[in-house]
Design an enzyme around this catalytic site. Structure first.
Site, mmCIF file in Angstrom:
data_model
loop_
_atom_site.group_PDB
_atom_site.id
_atom_site.type_symbol
_atom_site.label_atom_id
_atom_site.label_comp_id
_atom_site.label_asym_id
_atom_site.label_seq_id
_atom_site.Cartn_x
_atom_site.Cartn_y
_atom_site.Cartn_z
ATOM 1 N N LYS A 189 0.806 -0.989 0.010
ATOM 2 C CA LYS A 189 0.026 -0.153 0.050
ATOM 3 C C LYS A 189 0.682 1.226 0.157
ATOM 4 O O LYS A 189 1.831 1.299 0.917
ATOM 5 C CB LYS A 189 -0.979 0.088 1.460
ATOM 6 C CG LYS A 189 -1.789 1.331 1.355
ATOM 7 C CD LYS A 189 -3.094 1.131 2.212
ATOM 8 C CE LYS A 189 -2.482 1.546 3.665
ATOM 9 N NZ LYS A 189 -3.617 1.809 4.704
ATOM 10 N N ARG A 228 -10.294 -0.901 7.249
ATOM 11 C CA ARG A 228 -9.836 -1.855 7.699
ATOM 12 C C ARG A 228 -9.192 -1.379 9.049
ATOM 13 O O ARG A 228 -8.982 -1.990 9.985
ATOM 14 C CB ARG A 228 -8.634 -2.624 6.855
ATOM 15 C CG ARG A 228 -7.510 -1.450 6.289
ATOM 16 C CD ARG A 228 -6.578 -1.063 7.514
ATOM 17 N NE ARG A 228 -5.230 -0.850 7.111
ATOM 18 C CZ ARG A 228 -4.535 0.117 7.657
ATOM 19 N NH1 ARG A 228 -5.001 0.806 8.564
ATOM 20 N NH2 ARG A 228 -3.140 0.139 7.336
ATOM 21 N N THR A 255 -13.156 11.246 9.397
ATOM 22 C CA THR A 255 -13.223 9.858 8.683
ATOM 23 C C THR A 255 -12.811 8.577 9.524
ATOM 24 O O THR A 255 -13.916 7.674 9.597
ATOM 25 C CB THR A 255 -12.227 9.828 7.506
ATOM 26 O OG1 THR A 255 -12.445 10.901 6.448
ATOM 27 C CG2 THR A 255 -12.688 8.536 6.597
ATOM 28 N N GLN A 256 -11.711 8.394 10.373
ATOM 29 C CA GLN A 256 -11.331 7.078 11.017
ATOM 30 C C GLN A 256 -12.645 7.213 12.051
ATOM 31 O O GLN A 256 -12.960 6.052 12.385
ATOM 32 C CB GLN A 256 -10.073 7.136 11.505
ATOM 33 C CG GLN A 256 -9.133 7.389 10.664
ATOM 34 C CD GLN A 256 -9.362 6.882 9.372
ATOM 35 O OE1 GLN A 256 -9.552 5.538 9.289
ATOM 36 N NE2 GLN A 256 -8.789 7.187 8.179
ATOM 37 N N GLY A 293 -5.053 7.531 16.067
ATOM 38 C CA GLY A 293 -4.557 8.707 15.509
ATOM 39 C C GLY A 293 -2.757 8.567 15.577
ATOM 40 O O GLY A 293 -2.393 9.121 14.506
ATOM 41 N N ALA A 294 -2.160 8.197 16.431
ATOM 42 C CA ALA A 294 -0.730 8.234 16.594
ATOM 43 C C ALA A 294 -0.127 7.021 15.708
ATOM 44 O O ALA A 294 -0.495 5.860 15.952
ATOM 45 C CB ALA A 294 -0.134 8.059 17.919
ATOM 46 N N ASP A 295 0.036 7.393 14.246
ATOM 47 C CA ASP A 295 0.889 6.165 13.472
ATOM 48 C C ASP A 295 1.880 7.003 12.650
ATOM 49 O O ASP A 295 2.324 6.524 11.289
ATOM 50 C CB ASP A 295 -0.544 5.852 12.377
ATOM 51 C CG ASP A 295 -0.968 7.375 11.506
ATOM 52 O OD1 ASP A 295 -0.424 8.498 11.856
ATOM 53 O OD2 ASP A 295 -1.720 7.070 10.611
ATOM 54 N N LYS A 312 3.754 11.494 17.027
ATOM 55 C CA LYS A 312 2.403 11.499 17.120
ATOM 56 C C LYS A 312 1.979 10.977 18.338
ATOM 57 O O LYS A 312 2.572 9.989 18.769
ATOM 58 C CB LYS A 312 1.494 11.145 15.966
ATOM 59 C CG LYS A 312 1.814 12.034 14.742
ATOM 60 C CD LYS A 312 1.054 11.396 13.518
ATOM 61 C CE LYS A 312 -0.160 11.680 13.182
ATOM 62 N NZ LYS A 312 -0.777 11.104 11.905
ATOM 63 N N SER A 353 -3.111 1.404 17.773
ATOM 64 C CA SER A 353 -3.070 0.966 16.345
ATOM 65 C C SER A 353 -2.362 1.834 15.574
ATOM 66 O O SER A 353 -2.612 2.989 15.426
ATOM 67 C CB SER A 353 -4.585 1.005 15.902
ATOM 68 O OG SER A 353 -4.706 0.981 14.608
HETATM 69 N N1 LIG Z 1 -3.854 3.563 13.061
HETATM 70 C C1 LIG Z 1 -4.141 3.396 11.758
HETATM 71 O O1 LIG Z 1 -4.366 2.472 11.117
HETATM 72 C C2 LIG Z 1 -4.755 4.776 11.081
HETATM 73 C C3 LIG Z 1 -5.060 4.603 9.719
HETATM 74 C C4 LIG Z 1 -5.786 5.882 9.329
HETATM 75 C C5 LIG Z 1 -5.484 7.209 9.743
HETATM 76 N N2 LIG Z 1 -4.887 7.112 10.970
HETATM 77 C C6 LIG Z 1 -4.539 8.446 11.674
HETATM 78 O O2 LIG Z 1 -5.694 8.646 12.068
HETATM 79 C C7 LIG Z 1 -5.844 10.050 12.400
HETATM 80 C C8 LIG Z 1 -7.162 10.486 11.927
HETATM 81 O O3 LIG Z 1 -7.309 10.351 10.459
HETATM 82 P P1 LIG Z 1 -8.847 10.605 9.752
HETATM 83 O O4 LIG Z 1 -8.712 10.187 8.303
HETATM 84 O O5 LIG Z 1 -9.898 10.471 10.801
HETATM 85 O O6 LIG Z 1 -8.500 12.402 9.726
HETATM 86 P P2 LIG Z 1 -9.544 13.623 9.436
HETATM 87 O O7 LIG Z 1 -8.864 14.683 9.519
HETATM 88 O O8 LIG Z 1 -10.856 12.901 8.956
HETATM 89 O O9 LIG Z 1 -10.180 13.597 11.294
HETATM 90 C C9 LIG Z 1 -9.308 14.032 12.284
HETATM 91 C C10 LIG Z 1 -10.312 14.881 12.916
HETATM 92 O O10 LIG Z 1 -9.475 15.190 14.328
HETATM 93 C C11 LIG Z 1 -9.725 16.742 14.568
HETATM 94 N N3 LIG Z 1 -8.906 17.112 15.530
HETATM 95 C C12 LIG Z 1 -7.526 17.548 15.214
HETATM 96 N N4 LIG Z 1 -6.949 17.671 16.399
HETATM 97 C C13 LIG Z 1 -7.715 17.482 17.496
HETATM 98 C C14 LIG Z 1 -7.707 17.836 18.716
HETATM 99 N N5 LIG Z 1 -6.570 18.148 19.455
HETATM 100 N N6 LIG Z 1 -8.683 17.425 19.662
HETATM 101 C C15 LIG Z 1 -10.150 17.005 19.103
HETATM 102 N N7 LIG Z 1 -9.966 16.798 17.663
HETATM 103 C C16 LIG Z 1 -9.025 17.183 16.911
HETATM 104 C C17 LIG Z 1 -10.061 17.513 13.475
HETATM 105 O O11 LIG Z 1 -10.631 18.574 13.553
HETATM 106 C C18 LIG Z 1 -10.747 16.308 12.606
HETATM 107 O O12 LIG Z 1 -11.928 16.414 12.522
HETATM 108 C C19 LIG Z 1 -4.523 10.819 11.651
HETATM 109 O O13 LIG Z 1 -3.622 11.099 12.384
HETATM 110 C C20 LIG Z 1 -4.341 9.373 10.705
HETATM 111 O O14 LIG Z 1 -2.804 9.327 10.513
HETATM 112 C C21 LIG Z 1 -4.408 6.234 11.546
#
Ligand SMILES: NC(=O)c1ccc[n+]([C@@H]2O[C@H](COP(=O)([O-])OP(=O)(O)OC[C@H]3O[C@@H](n4cnc5c(N)ncnc54)[C@H](O)[C@@H]3O)[C@@H](O)[C@H]2O)c1
Length: 331
Positions: free
Chosen positions: A69, A110, A137-138, A223-225, A229, A296
């Site tokens: 990926k 996933r 989104t997540q 979120g931490a990836d 982070k 995760s």
């Molecule tokens: N672990 C995994 O497998 C995996 C997979 C995909 C994404 N991620 C990570 O997940 C995180 C979110 O991805 P996403 O696609 O949902 O992004 P996104 O931009 O759709 O959503 C993130 C949300 O967090 C909010 N936000 C930012 N800082 C904040 C804070 N301090 N307090 C409260 N809200 C806050 C933003 O306003 C936003 O709505 C990213 O860091 C991404 O790298 C992890």
């Protein structure tokens, strides 16, 4: 012999698998990591001024498939999703590219499914309320997956720095899943009384503090990836049974990366991987009162096994197969 590489776009990926299908696939993928025999080096990163690009390969001999990926993370990405990707599948016998598949939807599903598997094995059976910090989104796929394994969950609270996003999330959750969903004014208010907490922000410092986390809670730290982070106060990790998806990757880029690098926690403080729990090498939750954390980072095997299942199902359906774009790359 003519060979084709299938080009499979998002609209063709969506709807092939349900969230319960993804949860089953990811559970099996984690089990495969627990058994060993999967070749999966940690993801590598290219860092841009306002985002990054990751490369995530995996070879799964037992499924006779290899894949990669390529995925970005660009927080606040204007009119584009923060996370977009493609997944390439390869025949391990010849190296031939079997398919290039949109990885955006698969990543979201996933990732949600990984959170669902963690909740299935680590959260209390009687969990009824969940709090979401970050409403992007997540957070949506996390809720869908959690409800598939804890269908009696009935209340959701959500906090996002962007109040409009939190409001939209609460409306969406209520409409889609018929759960009570409320927008909270703060992280503390959101997590008050929660049995499950999900953090999905791109934060580089704690957003969830130990004083707000009651005993018995399960936390999906999603979120931490990437290096640097962090979403959780390290005091939470010290109180909790911490389960990761992969040692090398989590240490470099997961929720544990910052507290490990600062010596606040040690590798011995990590209970084990989700794969070790699923294969019975390590126990899961031991008591209703303990805090469990799933860190995760997202594994390439989650992407490759999901993409393989979609590829197989589409090719097995003659009506859908004939509509797919295919390229003879060697022509
Ligand atoms: N672990 C995994 O497998 C995996 C997979 C995909 C994404 N991620 C990570 O997940 C995180 C979110 O991805 P996403 O696609 O949902 O992004 P996104 O931009 O759709 O959503 C993130 C949300 O967090 C909010 N936000 C930012 N800082 C904040 C804070 N301090 N307090 C409260 N809200 C806050 C933003 O306003 C936003 O709505 C990213 O860091 C991404 O790298 C992890």
């Amino acid at each position: 012999m003519k060979r084709f590489t299938y080009i499979i776009k998002r609209s063709e990926v969506e709807g092939v698998l349900s969230m319960p299908d993804y949860v089953g696939i990811i559970e099996e993928a984690f089990r495969l990591t627990g058994r060993g025999g999967v070749e999966m080096p940690p993801k590598i990163y290219l860092s841009f001024p306002r985002g990054d690009l990751r490369c995530m390969p995996a070879y799964i001999p037992s499924l006779n498939i290899a894949g990669m990926k390529n995925v970005n993370v660009h927080p606040g990405n204007k009119d584009l999703p923060a996370v977009m990707g493609t997944i390439s599948l390869f025949d391990p016998e010849t190296g031939y590219p079997l398919a290039i598949i949109d990885g955006t939807h698969i990543t979201n599903m996933r990732t949600g499914a990984a959170g669902g598997v963690a909740v299935k094995y680590l959260a209390r059976e009687d969990a009824r309320t969940a709090a979401f910090i970050g409403a992007g989104t997540q957070a949506r796929s996390q809720l869908a997956a959690i409800l598939s394994v804890r269908p009696r969950l009935s209340r959701v609270a959500v906090f996002d720095l962007d109040g409009e996003k939190a409001g939209d999330y609460a409306t969406w959750a209520n409409k889609k899943f018929k759960v009570e969903a409320v927008q909270a004014e703060s992280v503390s208010a959101a997590v008050k009384g929660a049995d499950i907490i999900v953090t999905t922000t791109p934060s580089r410092g704690p957003v969830l503090f130990s004083g707000d986390v009651r005993d018995g809670v399960h936390i999906n730290a999603v979120g931490a990836d990437a290096k640097g982070k962090q979403e959780l106060d390290p005091e939470i990790l010290k109180r909790a049974r911490v389960v990761i998806d992969n040692r090398e990757q989590a240490s470099k880029s997961g929720e544990i990366n910052v507290p490990l690098s600062r010596g606040i926690i040690r590798t011995e403080d990590i209970h084990g991987t989700i794969g070790e729990i699923l294969t019975g090498q390590k126990p899961g939750r031991q008591s209703p009162g303990e805090i469990t954390v799933f860190d995760s980072t997202g594994l390439a095997i989650q992407d490759v096994t999901s993409a393989l299942e979609i590829y197989k199902r589409l090719l097995a359906d003659p009506e859908r197969e004939k509509k797919l774009e295919k390229i003879d790359f060697l022509s």
